[in-house]
Write an enzyme that holds these catalytic residues in place. Structure first.
Site, PDB file in Angstrom:
ATOM      1  N   GLY A 585       0.808  -1.206   0.000  1.00 34.14           N
ATOM      2  CA  GLY A 585       0.000   0.000   0.000  1.00 34.14           C
ATOM      3  C   GLY A 585       0.841   1.255   0.000  1.00 34.14           C
ATOM      4  O   GLY A 585       2.045   1.208  -0.247  1.00 34.14           O
ATOM      5  N   ASP A 701     -12.456   5.795   2.401  1.00 30.87           N
ATOM      6  CA  ASP A 701     -11.731   5.103   1.320  1.00 30.87           C
ATOM      7  C   ASP A 701     -12.446   3.814   0.917  1.00 30.87           C
ATOM      8  O   ASP A 701     -11.813   2.793   0.663  1.00 30.87           O
ATOM      9  CB  ASP A 701     -10.296   4.792   1.764  1.00 30.87           C
ATOM     10  CG  ASP A 701      -9.384   4.523   0.570  1.00 30.87           C
ATOM     11  OD1 ASP A 701      -9.779   4.863  -0.573  1.00 30.87           O
ATOM     12  OD2 ASP A 701      -8.292   3.978   0.767  1.00 30.87           O
TER      13      ASP A 701
HETATM   14  N1  LIG Z   1      -5.793  -8.372   6.968  1.00 32.29           N
HETATM   15  C1  LIG Z   1      -5.474  -8.654   5.721  1.00 32.29           C
HETATM   16  N2  LIG Z   1      -5.631  -9.902   5.264  1.00 32.29           N
HETATM   17  C2  LIG Z   1      -5.317 -10.202   4.005  1.00 32.29           C
HETATM   18  N3  LIG Z   1      -4.836  -9.329   3.133  1.00 32.29           N
HETATM   19  C3  LIG Z   1      -4.655  -8.060   3.532  1.00 32.29           C
HETATM   20  C4  LIG Z   1      -4.960  -7.654   4.833  1.00 32.29           C
HETATM   21  N4  LIG Z   1      -4.696  -6.353   4.956  1.00 32.29           N
HETATM   22  C5  LIG Z   1      -4.249  -5.970   3.783  1.00 32.29           C
HETATM   23  N5  LIG Z   1      -4.223  -6.974   2.905  1.00 32.29           N
HETATM   24  C6  LIG Z   1      -3.774  -6.926   1.534  1.00 32.29           C
HETATM   25  O1  LIG Z   1      -2.647  -6.118   1.466  1.00 32.29           O
HETATM   26  C7  LIG Z   1      -2.838  -5.111   0.501  1.00 32.29           C
HETATM   27  C8  LIG Z   1      -2.188  -3.853   1.012  1.00 32.29           C
HETATM   28  O2  LIG Z   1      -2.975  -3.400   2.038  1.00 32.29           O
HETATM   29  P1  LIG Z   1      -2.836  -1.944   2.652  1.00 32.29           P
HETATM   30  O3  LIG Z   1      -3.818  -1.810   3.704  1.00 32.29           O
HETATM   31  O4  LIG Z   1      -1.430  -1.691   2.989  1.00 32.29           O
HETATM   32  O5  LIG Z   1      -3.069  -0.948   1.563  1.00 32.29           O
HETATM   33  P2  LIG Z   1      -3.822  -0.549   0.298  1.00 32.29           P
HETATM   34  O6  LIG Z   1      -5.247  -0.580   0.550  1.00 32.29           O
HETATM   35  O7  LIG Z   1      -3.393  -1.342  -0.870  1.00 32.29           O
HETATM   36  O8  LIG Z   1      -3.226   0.854   0.135  1.00 32.29           O
HETATM   37  P3  LIG Z   1      -3.199   2.168   0.946  1.00 32.29           P
HETATM   38  O9  LIG Z   1      -2.686   1.906   2.290  1.00 32.29           O
HETATM   39  O10 LIG Z   1      -2.276   3.003   0.174  1.00 32.29           O
HETATM   40  O11 LIG Z   1      -4.575   2.681   0.910  1.00 32.29           O
HETATM   41  C9  LIG Z   1      -4.304  -4.983   0.336  1.00 32.29           C
HETATM   42  O12 LIG Z   1      -4.594  -4.658  -0.970  1.00 32.29           O
HETATM   43  C10 LIG Z   1      -4.836  -6.334   0.666  1.00 32.29           C
HETATM   44  O13 LIG Z   1      -4.988  -7.086  -0.501  1.00 32.29           O
END
Ligand SMILES: Nc1ncnc2c1ncn2[C@@H]1O[C@H](COP(=O)(O)OP(=O)(O)OP(=O)(O)O)[C@@H](O)[C@H]1O
Length: 966
Positions: A585, A701
């Site tokens: 992310g 978001d």
């Molecule tokens: N608890 C979780 N279980 C499984 N996959 C997860 C989990 N949390 C996040 N992910 C995966 O990791 C990816 C990155 O998550 P993250 O929350 O860092 O950010 P993002 O939504 O891609 O971006 P940003 O933080 O910039 O909004 C997500 O797209 C998701 O697919």
């Protein structure tokens, strides 16, 4: 010992020598009697010299009773209580002797060394020279080993004849059992079978034993009506040369299956055995032990050996099993039991008994990390007595505090039995890491009901084959079945925040001047974080802690983490195996990680603190962490822990193995969800948003990418770094519009004016306030002219006073969100509040139903322009209901003031006809549209690559920070 191994391979269960019972006791001619010698002509002729002398000396030295050391030192022997000659086992056993009732069995089987001449053992059969040689060698070896051991431990405790101990053991068990069952010992059915047998030393590198258990069903007896019997082999204690086994024969194999369920009571039809679950009562199975048959047990020869554990024979009369209590569901016990015994023949005839093998594979916990079979019952199983133990815990495996340390997770493994029975063997310095690698040992069976749900720990810690070298007094927790240690744990799921609670704060880098950080993708979140109306993080944190999450309080993952913290004082990245990168992310990278040694899977978001500071994204990380700490909702992630490791800030969250809703949508036919499926998902999201709002969190978001699918098909909203925290002032809104001038509705309990007073508790007032009921009534009794019905209902509900606990007044000027999902007021920079979530909610519903967002342009700029100026249009296909379109229309109102939900929050939206008939309270129990394919999403794959310790490498790629695994 080597001879044992070899001997073990020769023996077959069906060839076990069975000795007759006489007058309730096993009788056998005195050692060296003429009859005995006659029965062993070969031995007599060939070994008339020193060997025979040795044998005689050897046997004579064993006193009258069978030597427990010998019994335990032989893998071929099994003392077995038996009801009578007419029991099913007897019947079965007679099958093997059908051709030559006595000689064949004797010739095929090794003579029961160590006990052959015990007067308690029935007449022996003739024996061959080969047999005699084998007996001699083995018994001599056994004797030597025993003497060697005894000489070492002689100083530790007064020596008592092991034969006496065995005798005393049996007496105790018999007495206890008879007392409990109320049956005379000699008339009781054969319910418990005790085998005290050594175990072949299996190298630690031996193949792991499948997780299964055997249920041996004996044929029903001809003479005694007896239900089929289930045998459970229960490893009790390791000894110097092997393992003692307590074999419980439970009536009715169905018990085992019943026990798989969280039933409250298990009992045999005969009433001889009861296994009950009850909250406050400890049920002790009625155990009746009859006189034993001596059998050679092939099962136990396959059991792993605890080479380092020592048996002090004095402890034999202090039973382990009697005090082994299990406060857990019986399935756990059974699983535990089986884990060590599955080298038994899978099927066929054993000891002349019909053996049916029931194999239960314990599902891989890591594939079901959320498995939570939560029993609010405790089960205690005590075989024989709680005061008298068949064996005592071998303290050689325990440090002085009777505690084992697991090498990886370093959880404490305590022996409950040692509390009552101080160790006589004070050699507590032996290393579990080595010893348990080749042994099977149950230290105690005591588990709190709260921790049973989770297989990961399952109270069964199995020693790994390759313990770490730098840690003595520890064992590695792994899937290996070579050794089993049942963990006694005190469960306090809410005690997460402890000494080791890594509550380190991300370094503070006040960046109030952050402005407009755009991402390139139109679907990427925009992150101009501002918290104009935010309240302080501390005010939330003081009210919440990671352990204060009732809905997840029974989750065993809390316990797993707690144990690591207790052992190490803190939690760090080193305690996790990073299995797979889940995604990257804006502020960090998320990994699938396994808490070492526990099979507990987590999603760990790793953020580089310096990187965040440089990019001025620290407030976002802080906001996300603070929000995660507050959450306790089935559709929102649980934060289990947070820590800082090597300048990396890590959030340990609940792992969602089902991927996200965006990916799931792509897999649908025509790339959009059916209306019922979409309704299910948005309903759960609506509940999550409502909860967030009530906590003072505006999500901001919402998009399919941030909606993860749990293993059970329900959703989890994630990613809170763009969320806004604000104050919530619950208010009671009175109707602003006059109620309908419908006389029918103005009279009676449905008169909304009755409910104006918030404290009114008149029954007639409460009925109309119960809006879902009113809705469902309308839904159940549709009337012909219903075209305006939704409006009428809406009108009516609007006229009711309503408590609004959502931040409808909050305002922020930040430019945050994802282009296609941005609300007009954000784009226009007019300030926004919670209504932006209802806009994004409308966009989401649109996308789920139509497969695209409503205002998407060629580029981001056009998209933003469309959002502000373009009217909402619906494609002709797929066909979508009027209610769905109407809801979308009401949500995608460009003026936030007129948007559905802006005034009264989620409650307004929940009442929309699109959701009519939906049971909001029970939606978490509803069947989801589909279940995710965990393996397809890589979780299973990653989980199966366990043991691969991988490491992180941080790389800054533009504004992003990547952590590479290698
Ligand atoms: N608890 C979780 N279980 C499984 N996959 C997860 C989990 N949390 C996040 N992910 C995966 O990791 C990816 C990155 O998550 P993250 O929350 O860092 O950010 P993002 O939504 O891609 O971006 P940003 O933080 O910039 O909004 C997500 O797209 C998701 O697919």
């Amino acid at each position: 010992m080597g001879s044992f191994v070899g001997a073990c391979e020769i023996v077959e269960e069906k060839d076990v020598v069975r000795l007759a019972k006489h007058s309730g006791r096993y009788c056998m001619p005195p050692l060296g009697s003429s009859r005995d010698i006659e029965q062993r002509p070969a031995l007599k002729s060939e070994y008339q010299g020193s060997v025979e002398y040795d044998i005689d000396q050897l046997f004579q030295s064993i006193s009258i009773k069978p030597s427990p050391r010998r019994v335990m030192g032989s893998s071929f022997h099994r003392f077995e209580t038996s009801a009578s000659a007419g029991t099913s086992r007897r019947t079965s056993a007679s099958t093997s002797r059908s051709t030559s009732p006595s000689k064949k069995g004797a010739m095929k089987n090794p003579f029961p060394m160590g006990t052959p001449r015990s007067p308690r053992v029935g007449p022996s059969d003739s024996i061959s020279l080969k047999q005699a040689l084998r007996d001699l060698c083995i018994s001599k070896a056994s004797e030597m080993a025993a003497q060697k051991r005894l000489s070492k431990s002689a100083a530790a405790s007064p020596r008592v004849s092991e034969a006496d101990r065995i005798k005393s053991l049996y007496r105790q068990v018999l007495n206890e059992s008879a007392g409990r069952s109320g049956l005379p010992v000699d008339k009781g059915k054969s319910l418990v079978e005790i085998s005290l047998t050594p175990v072949v030393d299996i190298p630690s590198s031996s193949q792991s034993i499948p997780q299964q258990f055997d249920v041996l069903e004996t044929e029903p007896s001809n003479s005694i009506s007896e239900p089929s019997q289930a045998k459970i082999l229960l490893p009790i204690n390791g000894n110097r040369s092997g393992l003692k086994i307590v074999r419980c024969q439970m009536l009715e194999t169905s018990l085992l299956h019943k026990s798989n369920k969280s039933g409250s009571s298990l009992s045999s039809s005969s009433g001889d055995y009861e296994l009950q679950l009850d909250e406050d009562t400890t049920y002790i199975p009625h155990v009746v032990i009859e006189d034993s048959l001596v059998e050679i047990d092939k099962h136990v020869t396959s059991l792993p050996l605890c080479s380092g554990s020592k048996v002090d024979s004095e402890e034999l009369d202090k039973s382990i099993v009697s005090s082994a209590t299990l406060k857990s569901e019986p399935t756990i016990l059974i699983s535990e039991l089986k884990g060590k015994l599955d080298n038994a023949p899978s099927s066929g005839t054993e000891n002349g008994k019909l053996v049916s093998k029931v194999t239960k594979y314990i599902p891989r916990p890591k594939l079901r990390p959320k498995r939570k079979i939560l029993l609010k019952r405790k089960l205690k199983i005590a075989i024989a007595s709680t005061t008298k133990m068949v064996e005592k815990v071998d303290t050689s495996l325990e440090p002085s505090a009777s505690e084992l340390l697991c090498q990886k997770c370093h959880c404490a493994l305590k022996s409950s039995s040692t509390e009552n029975h101080p160790p006589t063997n004070t050699n507590g310095t032996e290393k579990c890491s080595n010893d348990l690698s080749s042994s099977s040992k149950i230290i105690s069976i005591e588990a709190d009901q709260e921790s049973l749900a989770s297989p990961p720990l399952n109270r069964i810690l199995k020693c790994n084959k390759e313990p770490k070298k730098d840690s003595s007094n520890s064992c590695e927790v792994s899937d290996s079945d070579e050794a089993v240690v049942v963990l006694k744990q005190e469960v306090s799921s809410s005690s997460y925040s402890g000494k080791g609670d890594a509550d380190e704060q991300i370094r503070e880098h006040p960046t109030s001047s952050e402005k407009f950080e755009f991402s390139l993708s139109s679907k990427n979140s925009l992150g101009d974080y501002s918290s104009s109306t935010s309240i302080s993080e501390e005010s939330h944190l003081s009210r919440f802690s990671c352990g204060n999450k009732p809905h997840m309080s029974m989750d065993v993952r809390w316990e797993a983490i707690k144990h690591v913290k207790l052992q190490h004082g803190s939690l760090g990245l080193r305690h996790f195996n990073l299995l797979k990168k889940l995604g990257c992310g804006d502020i960090g990278t998320v990994y699938l990680a396994e808490l070492v040694g526990t099979n507990c899977l987590f999603a760990i978001k790793v953020m580089d603190i310096e990187f965040l500071a440089r990019r001025k994204k620290t407030p976002r990380a802080q906001a996300e962490r603070a929000i995660l700490k507050m959450l306790d909702h089935p559709f929102l992630p649980t934060l289990y822990a947070q820590f800082t490791s090597d300048n990396l800030s890590c959030l340990v969250m609940e792992y969602c193995p089902g991927g996200d809703l965006h990916v799931l949508r792509q897999k649908q036919l025509s790339r959009c969800f059916s209306e019922p499926a979409a309704r299910f998902y948005v309903a759960e999201i609506l509940l999550a948003l409502e909860y967030l709002h009530m906590l003072g969190v505006i999500y901001r978001d919402l998009k399919p990418e941030n909606i993860l699918v749990r293993e059970d098909g329900h959703i989890m909203l994630t990613d809170f770094d763009l969320s806004l925290r604000c104050a919530v002032n619950p208010t009671l809104l009175r109707s602003t519009s006059p109620p309908e001038k419908d006389p029918a509705r103005m009279s009676g309990p449905y008169n909304p004016s009755n409910c104006i007073q918030p404290l009114c508790i008149e029954p007639s007032c409460r009925v109309p306030c119960f809006s879902p009921r009113l809705l469902s009534t309308q839904a159940r009794n549709p009337k012909p002219k219903r075209t305006k019905r939704p409006d009428l209902l809406t009108q009516q509900f609007r006229s009711l006073p309503q408590l609004v606990a959502e931040p409808t007044e909050a305002r922020s000027n930040s430019f945050v969100g994802t282009h296609e999902y941005l609300a007009p007021e954000i784009i226009k920079g007019e300030g926004h509040g919670a209504a932006v979530d209802w806009w994004t909610f409308g966009v989401l519903l649109y996308e789920l139903l139509y497969g695209k967002t409503p205002f998407k342009g060629y580029d981001n700029e056009e998209t933003l322009s469309n959002v502000v100026y373009q009217n909402l249009k619906f494609p002709d296909s797929p066909l979508v209901s009027f209610q769905a379109k109407e809801l979308i229309r009401r949500l995608l109102v460009k003026d936030p003031e007129g948007r559905l939900g802006s005034e009264k929050g989620a409650a307004e939206i929940k009442r929309h006809p699109f959701f009519i008939g939906l049971n909001w309270a029970l939606i978490r129990c509803a069947i989801p549209p589909e279940l995710p394919d965990i393996y397809e999403n890589g979780a299973g794959e990653a989980a199966s690559s366990e043991g691969n310790n991988r490491y992180l490498e941080c790389k800054a790629i533009g504004d992003h920070l990547e952590f590479e695994l290698f």
